[in-house]
Design an enzyme around this catalytic site. Sequence first.
Site, PDB file in Angstrom:
ATOM      1  N   LYS A  99     -38.952 -58.693  10.259  1.00 52.58           N
ATOM      2  CA  LYS A  99     -38.349 -59.904  10.856  1.00 52.58           C
ATOM      3  C   LYS A  99     -39.208 -61.133  10.574  1.00 52.58           C
ATOM      4  O   LYS A  99     -38.668 -62.238  10.406  1.00 52.58           O
ATOM      5  CB  LYS A  99     -38.135 -59.725  12.359  1.00 52.58           C
ATOM      6  CG  LYS A  99     -37.036 -58.741  12.740  1.00 52.58           C
ATOM      7  CD  LYS A  99     -35.663 -59.110  12.199  1.00 52.58           C
ATOM      8  CE  LYS A  99     -34.551 -58.269  12.836  1.00 52.58           C
ATOM      9  NZ  LYS A  99     -33.229 -58.523  12.213  1.00 52.58           N
ATOM     10  N   SER A 159     -21.385 -54.540  18.155  1.00 44.80           N
ATOM     11  CA  SER A 159     -22.282 -55.222  17.218  1.00 44.80           C
ATOM     12  C   SER A 159     -22.362 -56.720  17.510  1.00 44.80           C
ATOM     13  O   SER A 159     -21.349 -57.373  17.780  1.00 44.80           O
ATOM     14  CB  SER A 159     -21.775 -55.046  15.782  1.00 44.80           C
ATOM     15  OG  SER A 159     -21.771 -53.683  15.410  1.00 44.80           O
ATOM     16  N   ILE A 160     -23.583 -57.269  17.414  1.00 47.97           N
ATOM     17  CA  ILE A 160     -23.762 -58.716  17.582  1.00 47.97           C
ATOM     18  C   ILE A 160     -22.981 -59.447  16.485  1.00 47.97           C
ATOM     19  O   ILE A 160     -22.374 -60.492  16.738  1.00 47.97           O
ATOM     20  CB  ILE A 160     -25.260 -59.087  17.550  1.00 47.97           C
ATOM     21  CG1 ILE A 160     -26.020 -58.346  18.661  1.00 47.97           C
ATOM     22  CG2 ILE A 160     -25.440 -60.595  17.713  1.00 47.97           C
ATOM     23  CD1 ILE A 160     -27.543 -58.525  18.609  1.00 47.97           C
ATOM     24  N   ALA A 172     -34.481 -49.509  10.028  1.00 50.99           N
ATOM     25  CA  ALA A 172     -35.782 -48.842   9.927  1.00 50.99           C
ATOM     26  C   ALA A 172     -35.570 -47.403  10.361  1.00 50.99           C
ATOM     27  O   ALA A 172     -34.690 -47.125  11.187  1.00 50.99           O
ATOM     28  CB  ALA A 172     -36.814 -49.519  10.813  1.00 50.99           C
ATOM     29  N   TYR A 208     -41.763 -51.889  18.204  1.00 45.76           N
ATOM     30  CA  TYR A 208     -40.885 -52.569  17.240  1.00 45.76           C
ATOM     31  C   TYR A 208     -41.491 -52.447  15.830  1.00 45.76           C
ATOM     32  O   TYR A 208     -40.780 -52.410  14.830  1.00 45.76           O
ATOM     33  CB  TYR A 208     -40.664 -54.027  17.646  1.00 45.76           C
ATOM     34  CG  TYR A 208     -39.438 -54.661  17.014  1.00 45.76           C
ATOM     35  CD1 TYR A 208     -38.168 -54.118  17.211  1.00 45.76           C
ATOM     36  CD2 TYR A 208     -39.551 -55.798  16.232  1.00 45.76           C
ATOM     37  CE1 TYR A 208     -37.048 -54.700  16.644  1.00 45.76           C
ATOM     38  CE2 TYR A 208     -38.431 -56.388  15.656  1.00 45.76           C
ATOM     39  CZ  TYR A 208     -37.180 -55.828  15.864  1.00 45.76           C
ATOM     40  OH  TYR A 208     -36.082 -56.427  15.287  1.00 45.76           O
ATOM     41  N   ASP A 264     -23.513 -51.800   0.317  1.00 43.85           N
ATOM     42  CA  ASP A 264     -24.827 -51.267   0.662  1.00 43.85           C
ATOM     43  C   ASP A 264     -25.824 -52.253   0.060  1.00 43.85           C
ATOM     44  O   ASP A 264     -25.923 -52.356  -1.170  1.00 43.85           O
ATOM     45  CB  ASP A 264     -24.976 -49.867   0.057  1.00 43.85           C
ATOM     46  CG  ASP A 264     -26.362 -49.280   0.259  1.00 43.85           C
ATOM     47  OD1 ASP A 264     -27.295 -50.033   0.627  1.00 43.85           O
ATOM     48  OD2 ASP A 264     -26.520 -48.066   0.036  1.00 43.85           O
ATOM     49  N   VAL A 265     -26.547 -52.984   0.923  1.00 47.02           N
ATOM     50  CA  VAL A 265     -27.407 -54.066   0.411  1.00 47.02           C
ATOM     51  C   VAL A 265     -28.545 -53.563  -0.482  1.00 47.02           C
ATOM     52  O   VAL A 265     -29.184 -54.355  -1.163  1.00 47.02           O
ATOM     53  CB  VAL A 265     -27.974 -54.959   1.546  1.00 47.02           C
ATOM     54  CG1 VAL A 265     -26.856 -55.715   2.237  1.00 47.02           C
ATOM     55  CG2 VAL A 265     -28.823 -54.153   2.526  1.00 47.02           C
ATOM     56  N   LEU A 307     -25.473 -50.344  18.669  1.00 46.61           N
ATOM     57  CA  LEU A 307     -25.736 -49.078  17.973  1.00 46.61           C
ATOM     58  C   LEU A 307     -27.198 -49.008  17.521  1.00 46.61           C
ATOM     59  O   LEU A 307     -27.840 -47.969  17.649  1.00 46.61           O
ATOM     60  CB  LEU A 307     -24.796 -48.941  16.771  1.00 46.61           C
ATOM     61  CG  LEU A 307     -24.886 -47.627  15.979  1.00 46.61           C
ATOM     62  CD1 LEU A 307     -24.518 -46.445  16.870  1.00 46.61           C
ATOM     63  CD2 LEU A 307     -23.989 -47.668  14.761  1.00 46.61           C
TER      64      LEU A 307
HETATM   65  C1  1JT Z   1     -33.228 -52.341  14.243  1.00 45.02           C
HETATM   66  C2  1JT Z   1     -33.210 -51.463  15.340  1.00 45.02           C
HETATM   67  C3  1JT Z   1     -33.376 -53.701  14.453  1.00 45.02           C
HETATM   68  C4  1JT Z   1     -33.322 -51.966  16.614  1.00 45.02           C
HETATM   69  C5  1JT Z   1     -33.482 -53.321  16.822  1.00 45.02           C
HETATM   70  C6  1JT Z   1     -33.508 -54.192  15.745  1.00 45.02           C
HETATM   71  N1  1JT Z   1     -33.657 -55.450  16.233  1.00 45.02           N
HETATM   72  C7  1JT Z   1     -33.727 -55.372  17.564  1.00 45.02           C
HETATM   73  N2  1JT Z   1     -33.632 -54.090  17.933  1.00 45.02           N
HETATM   74  C8  1JT Z   1     -33.678 -53.607  19.289  1.00 45.02           C
HETATM   75  C9  1JT Z   1     -35.083 -53.211  19.665  1.00 45.02           C
HETATM   76  C10 1JT Z   1     -35.700 -52.137  19.069  1.00 45.02           C
HETATM   77  C11 1JT Z   1     -36.999 -51.772  19.389  1.00 45.02           C
HETATM   78  C12 1JT Z   1     -37.691 -52.477  20.316  1.00 45.02           C
HETATM   79  C13 1JT Z   1     -37.099 -53.548  20.934  1.00 45.02           C
HETATM   80  C14 1JT Z   1     -35.784 -53.921  20.588  1.00 45.02           C
HETATM   81  C15 1JT Z   1     -33.038 -49.993  15.160  1.00 45.02           C
HETATM   82  C16 1JT Z   1     -33.156 -49.547  13.718  1.00 45.02           C
HETATM   83  C17 1JT Z   1     -32.482 -50.479  12.794  1.00 45.02           C
HETATM   84  C18 1JT Z   1     -33.100 -51.852  12.862  1.00 45.02           C
HETATM   85  O1  1JT Z   1     -38.973 -52.056  20.547  1.00 45.02           O
HETATM   86  C19 1JT Z   1     -39.544 -52.280  21.759  1.00 45.02           C
HETATM   87  C20 1JT Z   1     -37.654 -50.584  18.727  1.00 45.02           C
END
Ligand code: 1JT
Length: 257
Positions: free
Chosen positions: A164, A20-21, A96, A157, A65-66, A196
């Site tokens: 974000k 984890s970051i 998500a 994304y 749990d937020v 993760l």
């Molecule tokens: C979440 C997930 C937040 C993956 C995430 C995130 N912020 C960065 N990433 C990595 C990522 C994810 C996608 C992407 C590019 C980078 C997973 C679910 C929980 C929240 O798309 C090209 C989908």
Amino acid sequence: MEKILEGKTGVIFGVANKRSIAWACAQAVARQGMRLAFTYMGERMEKSVRELAAEMPNSLCLPCDVTQPETIDEVFKVVGKEFGGLDFLLHGVAFAKREELVGDFFNTSREGYMLAHEVSAYSLTAITRRALPLMEGRGGAIVTLTYIGGERVVQNYNVMGIAKAALEASVRYLAHDLGPRGIRVNAISAGPIRTLSASGVSGFTDILDHIAEHAPLRRNITAEEVGDTCLFLASPLSRGITGSIVYVDAGYHVMGV
Ligand code: 1JT
């Protein structure tokens, strides 16, 4: 050498495991003497977070749990009792549903949209409000984690990008609110890292390869590099910085084509 965060305390939201970051951020500030509390989401995460926290002397481990406000209340009740005050908050929480991170954004369901925003954006404000009484009168810093998908289109994304964007705007409004109390609020926009959250994102390897080929530094970044920037933002070295998005992305954000 003297540690720059000796005697300071912090709470870390968003550790799932050693990749984890948020864990890299925790290690960076703990190395400089900060005492930490960790929250974990659900019983599934408890064991791994407790094992990690055990590496740090005098640390706390609390469930949160937020989406359940009473659980946030409880975190700060215990932190207030145990630490007596708070200097630092790391928000590294996002969620998500998998099906929302593939295909067209316009197919995002109402529930999926609301859940992503509640967990990934609103939680920063919910946590900050409850941390405030403990941070009052001692300055302090709040740091959250974001991604370039919040300001530019990154295919797939999707709803996380919208969340974000809300998170980054929240950083600016919170910075305005808390500046007069000497509390700074900033975000780190990290390049993609295998965590993760990233696991199971289809095409993630292609994104990493693209960055390694095109970013000015011609490589991907590490969680440790994000941790070091987090340390900077948590420390008085960044005392003139608030409301900012700091990029730890090997320079990728400057690229057009
Ligand atoms: C979440 C997930 C937040 C993956 C995430 C995130 N912020 C960065 N990433 C990595 C990522 C994810 C996608 C992407 C590019 C980078 C997973 C679910 C929980 C929240 O798309 C090209 C989908």
